[in-house]
Design an enzyme around this catalytic site. Sequence first.
Site, PDB file in Angstrom:
ATOM      1  N   GLY A 157      11.096  -2.672  -2.503  1.00 58.12           N
ATOM      2  CA  GLY A 157      10.926  -1.254  -2.232  1.00 58.12           C
ATOM      3  C   GLY A 157      10.135  -1.027  -0.964  1.00 58.12           C
ATOM      4  O   GLY A 157       9.336  -1.873  -0.560  1.00 58.12           O
TER       5      GLY A 157
ATOM      6  N   GLN B  54       5.172   3.404   5.322  1.00 61.82           N
ATOM      7  CA  GLN B  54       4.958   1.984   5.651  1.00 61.82           C
ATOM      8  C   GLN B  54       5.570   1.601   6.992  1.00 61.82           C
ATOM      9  O   GLN B  54       5.235   0.561   7.551  1.00 61.82           O
ATOM     10  CB  GLN B  54       5.544   1.080   4.560  1.00 61.82           C
ATOM     11  CG  GLN B  54       4.792   1.151   3.237  1.00 61.82           C
ATOM     12  CD  GLN B  54       5.387   0.188   2.238  1.00 61.82           C
ATOM     13  OE1 GLN B  54       6.349   0.514   1.566  1.00 61.82           O
ATOM     14  NE2 GLN B  54       4.825  -1.003   2.160  1.00 61.82           N
TER      15      GLN B  54
ATOM     16  N   HIS C 168       2.725   5.433  -2.261  1.00 66.68           N
ATOM     17  CA  HIS C 168       2.612   5.419  -0.796  1.00 66.68           C
ATOM     18  C   HIS C 168       2.755   6.831  -0.218  1.00 66.68           C
ATOM     19  O   HIS C 168       2.178   7.149   0.818  1.00 66.68           O
ATOM     20  CB  HIS C 168       3.714   4.547  -0.180  1.00 66.68           C
ATOM     21  CG  HIS C 168       3.403   3.074  -0.188  1.00 66.68           C
ATOM     22  ND1 HIS C 168       2.350   2.535   0.487  1.00 66.68           N
ATOM     23  CD2 HIS C 168       4.038   2.031  -0.775  1.00 66.68           C
ATOM     24  CE1 HIS C 168       2.337   1.211   0.315  1.00 66.68           C
ATOM     25  NE2 HIS C 168       3.351   0.877  -0.460  1.00 66.68           N
TER      26      HIS C 168
ATOM     27  N   CYS D   7       2.755  -5.935  -2.036  1.00 66.29           N
ATOM     28  CA  CYS D   7       3.144  -4.831  -1.162  1.00 66.29           C
ATOM     29  C   CYS D   7       3.361  -5.379   0.242  1.00 66.29           C
ATOM     30  O   CYS D   7       2.549  -6.171   0.720  1.00 66.29           O
ATOM     31  CB  CYS D   7       2.026  -3.788  -1.160  1.00 66.29           C
ATOM     32  SG  CYS D   7       2.343  -2.401  -0.069  1.00 66.29           S
ATOM     33  N   LEU D   8       4.433  -4.947   0.888  1.00 68.64           N
ATOM     34  CA  LEU D   8       4.712  -5.427   2.243  1.00 68.64           C
ATOM     35  C   LEU D   8       3.604  -5.019   3.214  1.00 68.64           C
ATOM     36  O   LEU D   8       3.444  -5.637   4.256  1.00 68.64           O
ATOM     37  CB  LEU D   8       6.068  -4.897   2.723  1.00 68.64           C
ATOM     38  CG  LEU D   8       7.283  -5.400   1.915  1.00 68.64           C
ATOM     39  CD1 LEU D   8       8.553  -4.714   2.382  1.00 68.64           C
ATOM     40  CD2 LEU D   8       7.425  -6.909   2.004  1.00 68.64           C
TER      41      LEU D   8
ATOM     42  N   HIS E 149       5.206   2.465  -7.529  1.00 69.00           N
ATOM     43  CA  HIS E 149       4.480   1.866  -6.403  1.00 69.00           C
ATOM     44  C   HIS E 149       4.824   2.601  -5.095  1.00 69.00           C
ATOM     45  O   HIS E 149       3.941   2.980  -4.336  1.00 69.00           O
ATOM     46  CB  HIS E 149       4.843   0.375  -6.310  1.00 69.00           C
ATOM     47  CG  HIS E 149       4.267  -0.339  -5.125  1.00 69.00           C
ATOM     48  ND1 HIS E 149       3.345  -1.352  -5.244  1.00 69.00           N
ATOM     49  CD2 HIS E 149       4.488  -0.192  -3.789  1.00 69.00           C
ATOM     50  CE1 HIS E 149       3.011  -1.786  -4.031  1.00 69.00           C
ATOM     51  NE2 HIS E 149       3.699  -1.103  -3.133  1.00 69.00           N
ATOM     52  N   GLU E 150       6.114   2.815  -4.878  1.00 71.09           N
ATOM     53  CA  GLU E 150       6.532   3.467  -3.625  1.00 71.09           C
ATOM     54  C   GLU E 150       6.109   4.929  -3.588  1.00 71.09           C
ATOM     55  O   GLU E 150       5.737   5.448  -2.537  1.00 71.09           O
ATOM     56  CB  GLU E 150       8.045   3.342  -3.414  1.00 71.09           C
ATOM     57  CG  GLU E 150       8.584   1.917  -3.347  1.00 71.09           C
ATOM     58  CD  GLU E 150       7.822   0.987  -2.413  1.00 71.09           C
ATOM     59  OE1 GLU E 150       7.271   1.458  -1.393  1.00 71.09           O
ATOM     60  OE2 GLU E 150       7.749  -0.221  -2.716  1.00 71.09           O
TER      61      GLU E 150
END
Length: 169
Positions: free
Chosen positions: A57, A62, A145, A99-100, A141-142
């Site tokens: 995701g 991000q 953000h 997380c990226l 999670h997304e």
Amino acid sequence: MKTVERGKFKKMALRQIRTIGDEILTKKSKDVKEMTPRLKELIKDMFETLYDLNGVGLAAPQVGILKKIIVVDVEDEPHVLINPELLESSGEQTGTEGCLSVPGKCGTVTRPNHIKVRFKNEDMETEEMEATELMARAICHEMDHLVGELYVEKVEGPLRDQEEEEEAS
Ligand code: ZN
């Protein structure tokens, strides 16, 4: 198996991932009012960036864009959720999350095990979707953000090293 056809297409447009410490990750994203060619390009780039980094995701902030757009792909099913709203959540799941934007790290986070979300698709039509387990985790999670939150604020116990984790399992 993604290298075979490379060259047939124009160069992939990968976006740079903002990482923890970058102020943009703490900011709230704005609603998308209308779909534009530029946003379509952004969504395409977000998927390419996601796949390039083997993520499940990615949220627009991000890649430095404060718009409510997330892309999720759990088990080869790409989804774009624009202006997502959580309608329902129930149950609990506790598991490892990464997380990226927090490269090389992971930690234990508890999330709802079942959610229902309303969002707009790429044609700005309203849709609703139910999700469980990893899909529910990825969407939660997304969505965090989009309000400027990282999972590290919810982590139970210390952040761990992703490599050690992989060796251990
Ligand atoms: Zn993340």
